[in-house]
Design a protein around this motif. Structure first.
Motif, PDB file in Angstrom:
ATOM      1  N   VAL A  12      -9.852   4.827   4.527  1.00 54.95           N
ATOM      2  CA  VAL A  12      -9.988   3.718   5.385  1.00 54.95           C
ATOM      3  C   VAL A  12      -8.710   2.939   5.439  1.00 54.95           C
ATOM      4  CG1 VAL A  12     -11.103   1.629   6.247  1.00 54.95           C
ATOM      5  CG2 VAL A  12     -12.289   4.176   5.682  1.00 54.95           C
ATOM      6  N   ALA A  13      -8.563   2.520   3.991  1.00 57.66           N
ATOM      7  CA  ALA A  13      -7.336   1.864   3.932  1.00 57.66           C
ATOM      8  C   ALA A  13      -5.833   2.235   4.458  1.00 57.66           C
ATOM      9  CB  ALA A  13      -7.230   1.544   2.281  1.00 57.66           C
ATOM     10  N   ARG A  14      -5.619   3.449   4.086  1.00 56.73           N
ATOM     11  CA  ARG A  14      -4.515   4.047   4.773  1.00 56.73           C
ATOM     12  C   ARG A  14      -4.354   3.913   6.185  1.00 56.73           C
ATOM     13  NH1 ARG A  14      -5.512   8.360   1.296  1.00 56.73           N
ATOM     14  NH2 ARG A  14      -5.634   9.772   2.938  1.00 56.73           N
ATOM     15  N   ALA A  15      -5.281   4.423   6.759  1.00 58.62           N
ATOM     16  CA  ALA A  15      -5.323   4.073   8.261  1.00 58.62           C
ATOM     17  C   ALA A  15      -5.359   2.783   8.646  1.00 58.62           C
ATOM     18  CB  ALA A  15      -6.616   4.747   8.728  1.00 58.62           C
ATOM     19  N   LEU A  16      -6.032   1.843   7.930  1.00 59.05           N
ATOM     20  CA  LEU A  16      -5.891   0.517   8.371  1.00 59.05           C
ATOM     21  C   LEU A  16      -4.194  -0.058   8.299  1.00 59.05           C
ATOM     22  CD1 LEU A  16      -6.839  -2.436   9.175  1.00 59.05           C
ATOM     23  CD2 LEU A  16      -7.667  -2.584   6.596  1.00 59.05           C
ATOM     24  N   VAL A  17      -3.923   0.233   7.426  1.00 57.50           N
ATOM     25  CA  VAL A  17      -2.118  -0.195   7.081  1.00 57.50           C
ATOM     26  C   VAL A  17      -1.489   0.218   8.179  1.00 57.50           C
ATOM     27  CG1 VAL A  17      -0.210   0.309   5.427  1.00 57.50           C
ATOM     28  CG2 VAL A  17      -2.458  -0.214   4.422  1.00 57.50           C
ATOM     29  N   GLY A  18      -1.613   1.683   8.425  1.00 55.55           N
ATOM     30  CA  GLY A  18      -1.011   2.294   9.638  1.00 55.55           C
ATOM     31  C   GLY A  18      -1.123   1.559  10.810  1.00 55.55           C
ATOM     32  N   HIS A  19      -2.385   1.098  11.034  1.00 54.60           N
ATOM     33  CA  HIS A  19      -2.946   0.385  12.244  1.00 54.60           C
ATOM     34  C   HIS A  19      -2.218  -0.891  12.547  1.00 54.60           C
ATOM     35  CE1 HIS A  19      -5.801  -0.046  15.732  1.00 54.60           C
ATOM     36  NE2 HIS A  19      -5.373  -1.411  15.608  1.00 54.60           N
ATOM     37  N   LEU A  20      -2.079  -1.864  11.186  1.00 54.26           N
ATOM     38  CA  LEU A  20      -1.652  -3.116  11.250  1.00 54.26           C
ATOM     39  C   LEU A  20       0.060  -3.229  11.343  1.00 54.26           C
ATOM     40  CD1 LEU A  20      -3.678  -4.659   8.353  1.00 54.26           C
ATOM     41  CD2 LEU A  20      -4.018  -5.329  10.902  1.00 54.26           C
ATOM     42  N   LEU A  21       0.736  -2.067  10.871  1.00 56.27           N
ATOM     43  CA  LEU A  21       1.988  -1.903  10.826  1.00 56.27           C
ATOM     44  C   LEU A  21       2.414  -1.747  12.425  1.00 56.27           C
ATOM     45  CD1 LEU A  21       3.118   0.028   7.515  1.00 56.27           C
ATOM     46  CD2 LEU A  21       3.392  -2.456   8.264  1.00 56.27           C
ATOM     47  N   ASP A  22       1.765  -0.597  12.943  1.00 53.22           N
ATOM     48  CA  ASP A  22       1.870  -0.180  14.469  1.00 53.22           C
ATOM     49  C   ASP A  22       2.004  -1.764  15.176  1.00 53.22           C
ATOM     50  OD1 ASP A  22       2.290   2.258  13.581  1.00 53.22           O
ATOM     51  OD2 ASP A  22       0.524   2.633  14.264  1.00 53.22           O
ATOM     52  N   HIS A  23       1.080  -2.639  14.686  1.00 56.82           N
ATOM     53  CA  HIS A  23       0.983  -3.681  15.878  1.00 56.82           C
ATOM     54  C   HIS A  23       1.688  -4.981  15.354  1.00 56.82           C
ATOM     55  CE1 HIS A  23      -2.330  -1.208  17.301  1.00 56.82           C
ATOM     56  NE2 HIS A  23      -2.491  -2.004  18.324  1.00 56.82           N
ATOM     57  N   GLY A  24       2.732  -4.779  14.278  1.00 58.90           N
ATOM     58  CA  GLY A  24       3.544  -5.830  14.033  1.00 58.90           C
ATOM     59  C   GLY A  24       3.490  -6.741  12.874  1.00 58.90           C
ATOM     60  N   HIS A  25       2.131  -6.369  12.127  1.00 56.46           N
ATOM     61  CA  HIS A  25       1.731  -7.183  11.227  1.00 56.46           C
ATOM     62  C   HIS A  25       2.150  -6.957   9.714  1.00 56.46           C
ATOM     63  CE1 HIS A  25      -1.502  -8.763  13.746  1.00 56.46           C
ATOM     64  NE2 HIS A  25      -1.613  -7.776  14.077  1.00 56.46           N
ATOM     65  N   GLU A  26       2.579  -7.995   8.977  1.00 57.58           N
ATOM     66  CA  GLU A  26       2.979  -7.948   7.405  1.00 57.58           C
ATOM     67  C   GLU A  26       1.842  -7.369   6.884  1.00 57.58           C
ATOM     68  OE1 GLU A  26       5.234 -11.301   6.167  1.00 57.58           O
ATOM     69  OE2 GLU A  26       6.167 -11.471   7.996  1.00 57.58           O
ATOM     70  N   VAL A  27       1.824  -6.487   5.994  1.00 53.56           N
ATOM     71  CA  VAL A  27       0.813  -5.713   5.095  1.00 53.56           C
ATOM     72  C   VAL A  27       1.363  -5.579   3.849  1.00 53.56           C
ATOM     73  CG1 VAL A  27      -0.914  -3.823   4.983  1.00 53.56           C
ATOM     74  CG2 VAL A  27       0.077  -4.575   7.123  1.00 53.56           C
ATOM     75  N   ARG A  28       0.452  -5.992   2.768  1.00 57.30           N
ATOM     76  CA  ARG A  28       0.694  -5.649   1.290  1.00 57.30           C
ATOM     77  C   ARG A  28      -0.505  -4.831   0.930  1.00 57.30           C
ATOM     78  NH1 ARG A  28       0.916 -10.997  -1.992  1.00 57.30           N
ATOM     79  NH2 ARG A  28       2.969 -10.635  -0.828  1.00 57.30           N
ATOM     80  N   ALA A  29      -0.357  -3.519   0.427  1.00 55.86           N
ATOM     81  CA  ALA A  29      -1.336  -2.658   0.013  1.00 55.86           C
ATOM     82  C   ALA A  29      -1.425  -2.670  -1.589  1.00 55.86           C
ATOM     83  CB  ALA A  29      -1.003  -1.185   0.431  1.00 55.86           C
ATOM     84  N   ALA A  30      -2.504  -2.883  -1.981  1.00 63.74           N
ATOM     85  CA  ALA A  30      -2.851  -2.988  -3.406  1.00 63.74           C
ATOM     86  C   ALA A  30      -3.834  -1.933  -3.839  1.00 63.74           C
ATOM     87  CB  ALA A  30      -3.434  -4.362  -3.422  1.00 63.74           C
ATOM     88  N   GLY A  31      -3.629  -1.365  -5.025  1.00 66.58           N
ATOM     89  CA  GLY A  31      -4.517  -0.509  -5.572  1.00 66.58           C
ATOM     90  C   GLY A  31      -4.160  -0.270  -7.176  1.00 66.58           C
ATOM     91  N   ARG A  32      -4.966   0.612  -7.896  1.00 64.25           N
ATOM     92  CA  ARG A  32      -4.645   0.808  -9.210  1.00 64.25           C
ATOM     93  C   ARG A  32      -3.355   1.606  -9.241  1.00 64.25           C
ATOM     94  NH1 ARG A  32     -10.082   3.578 -11.431  1.00 64.25           N
ATOM     95  NH2 ARG A  32     -10.766   3.824  -9.081  1.00 64.25           N
ATOM     96  N   ASP A  33      -3.086   2.504  -8.429  1.00 68.88           N
ATOM     97  CA  ASP A  33      -1.724   3.107  -8.358  1.00 68.88           C
ATOM     98  C   ASP A  33      -1.347   3.536  -7.012  1.00 68.88           C
ATOM     99  OD1 ASP A  33       0.596   4.938  -9.060  1.00 68.88           O
ATOM    100  OD2 ASP A  33      -0.529   6.356  -9.866  1.00 68.88           O
ATOM    101  N   PRO A  34      -0.667   2.050  -6.176  1.00 66.94           N
ATOM    102  CA  PRO A  34      -0.396   2.253  -4.795  1.00 66.94           C
ATOM    103  C   PRO A  34       0.883   3.363  -4.464  1.00 66.94           C
ATOM    104  CG  PRO A  34       0.005   0.157  -5.829  1.00 66.94           C
ATOM    105  CD  PRO A  34      -0.724   0.896  -6.740  1.00 66.94           C
ATOM    106  N   GLY A  35       1.510   3.695  -5.726  1.00 68.92           N
ATOM    107  CA  GLY A  35       2.526   4.373  -5.131  1.00 68.92           C
ATOM    108  C   GLY A  35       2.231   5.596  -5.031  1.00 68.92           C
TER     109      GLY A  35
END
Length: 281
Positions: A12-35
């Motif tokens: 869900v998070a990966r899909a959400l990041v993509g959706h927000l980026l596609d609509h021009g929003h600034e996104v920061r993704a966080a997780g234990r190992d986001p790389g």
């Protein structure tokens, strides 16, 4: 406005990041190992873990809104550092109830209550079953078989892209104080789901009834692989077994929430299977 998306490696998070980026929003993704999250190029990442609340100060710096998974372990530590947020969108679960005897719905209800108690404006997303959980079948289905203890149990599984689309609307359009129950558009048995995946992947599939003890061992291993340990896992596993048994031969109700929030209907399971067919080949 920077939006924080936690659980960066989740479907869900990966899909959400993509959706927000596609609509021009600034996104920061966080997780234990986001790389390791296979995020689009240019996404800002931050290493942060609910189990280590001290890491959230940097992750939250400059953030106005956040999408958070309803893991109760460590959620209080995150919320204690998130008091300046304008909104938290919490990924909870259908039937969430802090007073429930069911371990799964109780844990999600407790997470919702923690967000309410924190005094941060909120929106709760309550999906039923995730279609993406069927990716756990990938190895066995490539061998032509799906094993499940209750092959005639029903669920109205939802595509992760639809959860992400609703979350994006909540994060960018308001929806404060809303509780959204989310399902896919149809109720299908495990047999139906396996057949649709097999058709999308172009391979025959048979469904076998799995021994319950084998199922318990499989789930225990899955908990361990996700770093959840054994604390509470036995109770959750038994709750899941009871829930699945209760769904045998019982079609589940569906909601129109995805359409109501996003303006487009929820994707069917066949579409999810086609989108992920490569994982099963």
């Amino acid at each position: 406005m920077t939006i924080l998306v936690t659980g960066a490696r989740g479907n869900v998070a990966r899909a959400l990041v993509g959706h927000l980026l596609d609509h021009g929003h600034e996104v920061r993704a966080a997780g234990r190992d986001p790389g390791r999250a296979r995020l689009p190029a240019g996404v800002e990442v931050a290493a942060a873990d609910l189990a280590r609340p001290e890491g959230w100060a940097a992750a939250l710096d400059g953030v106005t809104k956040a999408f958070v998974y309803a893991g109760t372990a460590g959620l209080d530590g995150f919320l204690a550092r998130a008091g300046e947020l304008e909104q938290v969108v919490l990924l909870s679960a259908l039937g969430a109830d802090a007073a429930s005897e069911d371990a799964i719905t109780r844990a999600h209800g407790e997470a919702e209550q923690a967000v309410r108690d924190a005094g941060i404006p909120w929106t709760f997303l309550r999906p039923g079953g995730f279609a993406a959980n069927r990716l756990l079948w990938a190895a066995s289905l490539r061998g032509g078989v799906v094993r499940d203890p209750f092959p005639d149990s029903h669920s109205a599984l939802i595509h992760e892209a639809d959860i992400a689309a609703v979350a994006a609307c909540a994060l960018t359009e308001g929806h404060l104080g809303a509780v959204y129950e989310l399902t896919g558009p149809e109720s299908l048995t495990v047999r139906d789901q396996a057949s649709l995946i097999g058709r999308a992947a172009g391979r025959p599939v048979r469904v076998e009834t799995q021994d319950l003890d084998d199922y318990r061992r499989e789930l225990t291993a899955a908990f361990a692989a996700r770093g959840l340990g054994s604390t509470g896992s036995a109770e959750v596993i038994e709750a899941r077994i009871r829930r699945l048994a209760a769904l045998v031969d019982r079609p589940q109700p569906t909601t129109e929430t995805v359409r109501a929030v996003t303006g487009r209907p929820a994707r069917g399971f066949a579409e999810w299977a086609a989108d992920h067919a490569g994982a099963f080949r």
